[in-house]
Write an enzyme that holds these catalytic residues in place. Structure first.
Site: not given
Ligand SMILES: Cc1ncc(COP(=O)(O)O)c(C=O)c1O
Length: 418
Positions: A185, A213, A244
């Protein structure tokens, strides 16, 4: 010392930001105009720091499905999946995720954050091991904190380090869950998933990939890095988010293992929180179909990412290690200077994320930009132009580079899976 004294440092930092008239962590979107534009501080800005990779947040079919669900099923479920919040549409979406990935088991969670907490807290137990890439997302780290398992980190994308640690675990390697992300990310780089799949098989370990992502971004049908690398069969648990590419709120996990289904009875982040609202589920069901059939959207996203990346590269910016829709600009500046740069960009109509240590992988501040299929070429050129002007005024790039982008002609786009 009182309960509240420990916040003095944070309060001072927050007050300093206020003093500078800049708070990148409290930006108010006064009006959202489209997937790529909003009003912030009374000005129209181009959004280049969202995760709206396919630009589906305003898709008319998603909105129509959400409106219908809202009218027919109400604003919320007022209960968890384990109680009264388990609607037929939650199950329908789970079947659709299972079908999309070709895996028999699928569970939908209220957010991606909770999906990671649920998996990591409930799957590996007391005598087990979680072996995670050091650059994993905070939700993965938080899941590890909730887990009874031994937690070991390996160096980011370092196969020698991963192999060494699995070897050291001897027979415990078979009780180990290796955790990586598809696209990371912050730096936008990809896990070397083929090599990870090979080493995981060699040692009999289990593999979990967070495709937050990479869903909708990689792979012929948008399933993510595992699809793009042809290693779907080696992945035991794929976790993802609706927040996303799917443009909503929620999370999911799919797996070939029936134990995923059993987690419904033990995973606290599944049991002790209200389920996703009917409108979120309805729009996500449509978005998942659009994503699967959305090769054109993916091509546009990658074309935009190329255009933006090359534009910034031509300016001499320090970018992430791999071209992707997540485009970090690494700054060798102090926090104060980085704040000023971020603020100037906003003043000139460009919103990106400012990320500061310790949230950054290498202790430098970074401007995290992200591309959407919904960005137009004109918007991308304005973004590059604005970066050129702001970076040059802060002497972050030689001023002659202000003019470089004018002659910038994008090279032909190569979509990774074609
Ligand atoms: C790699 C990763 N996993 C999980 C999440 C969490 O997702 P959510 O926004 O649905 O809580 C994010 C959110 O930024 C993320 O970047």
């Amino acid at each position: 010392m009182t309960l509240l004294d420990k916040f003095q440092g944070l309060r001072a930092a927050r007050d300093q930001l206020k003093g500078l008239g800049v708070d990148p962590f409290n930006v108010v979107v006064e009006k959202i105009l489209s997937p790529t534009e909003a009003i912030v501080n009374g000005h129209r800005v181009i959004l280049a720091g969202t995760n709206n990779y396919l630009g589906l947040t305003f898709h008319p079919e998603c909105i129509a499905a959400a409106e219908k669900a809202l009218r027919e099923e109400g604003c919320g479920t007022t209960g968890s999946r384990m109680a009264n919040g388990n609607y037929a549409d939650h199950l329908a979406l789970e079947r659709e995720f299972a079908e999309f990935y070709g895996k028999p088991y699928s569970v939908v969670f209220s957010t991606g954050y909770l999906a990671n907490l649920a998996l990591l807290s409930a799957l590996p137990g007391e005598d087990d091991v979680i072996l995670l890439d050091a650059d994993c997302h905070a939700s993965i780290y938080d899941g590890c904190r909730m887990s009874q398992a031994e937690v070991i980190r390996f160096r980011h994308n370092d196969m020698d380090d991963l192999g060494k640690r699995l070897r050291r675990l001897k027979s415990r390697a078979q009780r180990t869950l290796v955790v990586v992300e598809g696209i990371y990310s912050m730096l936008g780089d990809q896990a070397p998933l083929k090599a990870i799949a090979k080493v995981k098989r060699e040692y009999g370990a289990f593999l979990m990939v967070d495709e937050a992502h990479s869903l909708g971004v990689l792979g012929e049908t948008g399933r993510g890095l595992a699809e793009a690398e042809g290693v779907d069969a080696a992945v035991d648990f794929i976790v993802g988010t609706f927040s996303k590419s799917l443009g909503a709120i929620g999370g999911y996990c799919v797996s070939p293992h029936q134990e995923l289904d059993i987690l419904r009875y033990t995973a606290r982040p599944y049991i002790f929180t209200a389920s996703s609202s009917p409108a979120q589920i309805a729009s996500t069901r449509v978005a998942l179909r659009l994503l699967r059939d959305g090769n054109d959207l993916r091509k546009r996203l990658w074309a935009n990412a190329h255009r933006f990346y090359q534009g910034l590269e031509a300016l001499g910016c320090q970018l992430g290690p791999q071209m992707s829709p997540v485009v970090p600009i690494l700054l060798d500046e102090s926090r104060e200077q980085s704040l000023r740069v971020w603020h100037d960009l906003l003043q000139r109509g460009v919103y990106v994320n400012l990320v500061m240590p310790p949230a950054t992988p290498d202790h430098r501040c970074l401007l995290r930009c992200s591309m959407s299929a919904a960005h137009t070429e004109e918007q991308i050129d304005v973004l590059v132009e604005t970066f050129a002007a702001v970076f040059s005024s802060h002497r972050l790039i030689p001023s002659r580079c202000v003019f470089c982008f004018v002659s910038f002609a994008p090279t032909p786009v190569r979509v990774p899976w074609l």
